[in-house]
Design a protein around this motif. Structure first.
Motif, short mmCIF file in Angstrom:
data_model
loop_
_atom_site.label_atom_id
_atom_site.label_comp_id
_atom_site.label_asym_id
_atom_site.label_seq_id
_atom_site.Cartn_x
_atom_site.Cartn_y
_atom_site.Cartn_z
N VAL A 16 0.89 -1.26 0.00
CA VAL A 16 0.20 0.05 -0.18
C VAL A 16 1.08 1.14 0.13
O VAL A 16 0.58 2.12 -0.56
N PHE A 17 1.98 1.23 0.77
CA PHE A 17 2.90 2.39 0.85
C PHE A 17 3.66 2.35 -0.69
O PHE A 17 3.83 3.64 -1.12
N GLY A 18 3.88 1.30 -0.98
CA GLY A 18 4.45 1.43 -2.59
C GLY A 18 3.65 1.98 -3.51
O GLY A 18 4.03 2.47 -4.43
N LEU A 19 2.32 1.75 -3.29
CA LEU A 19 1.51 2.56 -4.20
C LEU A 19 1.25 4.06 -4.02
O LEU A 19 1.28 4.81 -4.91
N TRP A 20 0.79 4.46 -2.74
CA TRP A 20 0.50 5.56 -2.23
C TRP A 20 1.57 6.79 -2.38
O TRP A 20 1.40 7.96 -2.35
N TRP B 277 14.80 7.00 -1.25
CA TRP B 277 16.19 6.57 -0.47
C TRP B 277 16.12 6.56 0.81
O TRP B 277 16.78 5.79 1.69
N PHE B 278 15.79 7.69 1.51
CA PHE B 278 15.63 7.96 2.89
C PHE B 278 14.90 6.87 3.54
O PHE B 278 15.44 6.54 4.74
N ILE B 279 14.00 6.34 3.10
CA ILE B 279 13.31 5.20 3.71
C ILE B 279 13.97 3.70 3.57
O ILE B 279 13.91 3.11 4.36
N VAL B 280 14.22 3.52 2.14
CA VAL B 280 14.84 2.30 1.96
C VAL B 280 16.11 2.04 2.57
O VAL B 280 16.69 1.07 2.69
N LYS B 281 16.80 3.08 2.99
CA LYS B 281 18.17 2.95 3.61
C LYS B 281 18.19 2.48 5.05
O LYS B 281 19.16 2.14 5.69
N MET C 67 10.07 -1.31 -0.18
CA MET C 67 10.10 -0.19 -0.98
C MET C 67 10.96 -0.04 -1.90
O MET C 67 11.05 1.23 -2.56
N GLY C 68 11.71 -0.99 -1.97
CA GLY C 68 12.99 -0.86 -3.03
C GLY C 68 12.49 -0.64 -4.50
O GLY C 68 13.31 0.17 -5.29
N SER C 69 11.44 -0.92 -4.72
CA SER C 69 10.79 -0.91 -6.20
C SER C 69 10.40 0.70 -6.47
O SER C 69 10.68 1.06 -7.48
N VAL C 70 9.90 1.30 -5.40
CA VAL C 70 9.49 2.63 -5.33
C VAL C 70 11.05 3.59 -5.71
O VAL C 70 11.01 4.47 -6.50
N PHE C 71 11.99 3.23 -5.21
CA PHE C 71 13.20 3.97 -5.15
C PHE C 71 13.81 3.67 -6.51
O PHE C 71 14.44 4.37 -7.41
N LEU C 72 13.79 2.09 -7.04
CA LEU C 72 14.25 1.78 -8.51
C LEU C 72 13.56 2.45 -9.50
O LEU C 72 14.21 3.00 -10.45
N LEU C 73 12.52 2.96 -9.30
CA LEU C 73 11.63 3.39 -10.56
C LEU C 73 11.93 4.97 -10.68
O LEU C 73 12.50 5.12 -12.00
N SER C 74 12.10 5.73 -9.85
CA SER C 74 12.60 7.09 -9.95
C SER C 74 14.05 6.94 -10.27
O SER C 74 14.51 7.83 -11.26
N TYR C 75 14.69 6.23 -9.69
CA TYR C 75 16.24 5.99 -10.16
C TYR C 75 16.54 5.67 -11.73
O TYR C 75 17.25 6.20 -12.23
#
Length: 202
Positions: free
Chosen positions: A19-23, A149-153, A184-192
């Motif tokens: 849900v966090f990965g979506l919102w 990044w701040f979250i996934v670290k 949440m890595g996929s959220v970071f990876l998408l913007s990256y």
């Protein structure tokens, strides 16, 4: 499309961190078109469309998430998993548990050409960021990148343990993010990838 895709892939919400990965991306995208009424309408419709999976656990006498609501236990878990990915690992898109430990993949990723490719990724990201920062949409992408990044670290510096301890105590449901690089890595990876692609394209 947003509601339909959420319904179609709602089985993934069995892992609550999805849900966090979506919102989180949706909230950042909203900053480009900040309209209150459509946003509230979208949230209400999303809750109604997905009521079939999020409402039943709330009605159970014993909530299935109750065993995971210990802040100290989840902070300890966060610290343990954060040892497997330093900040440099994150920016190189690596993870020690999979790439450094003896495994079927470790020999391949230990090869020098593969290491060079890993170093190329953040270089493209830097170049892409220099281009992206010139537009509002690009700055939103950079904001998305830094926020994720701040979250996934996890518990890594800066302020990792303090931030997550505060967040777990303030919003207990966020304890599902006790392994943030995985969740949440996929959220970071998408913007990256989008920003790095800008660098590659130029």
């Amino acid at each position: 499309l947003f509601l339909f895709s959420s319904l179609l892939y709602s089985d993934s919400f069995g892992v609550a961190s999805s849900v966090f990965g979506l919102w989180i991306p949706a909230a950042i995208f909203w900053l480009k078109f900040p309209r209150i009424v459509p946003a509230l309408l979208g949230i209400v419709l999303w809750l109604l469309v997905n009521i079939w999976w999020w409402y039943p656990p709330l009605t159970l006498a014993e909530n299935p998430y109750s065993n995971y609501l210990g802040v100290d236990q989840n902070v300890l878990s966060l610290k343990q998993v954060s040892k497997y990915y330093s900040n440099s690992d994150i920016w190189l898109l690596k993870q020690k548990y999979y790439f450094n430990n003896p495994s079927s993949m470790s020999d391949f990723y230990a090869r020098r050409p593969i290491h060079y490719l890993a170093v190329l990724s953040p270089l493209l990201l830097i170049f892409g960021s220099l281009l992206a920062i010139k537009s509002f949409s690009g700055r939103l992408l950079i904001f998305w990148l830094l926020t994720s990044w701040f979250i996934v670290k996890g518990a890594n510096a800066p302020w990792g343990t303090a931030f997550f301890t505060w967040m777990f105590k303030t919003v207990p449901i966020t304890m599902v993010l006790r392994n943030p690089y995985e969740k949440m890595g996929s959220v970071f990876l998408l913007s990256y990838c989008v920003i790095a692609a800008l660098g590659l394209a130029q």
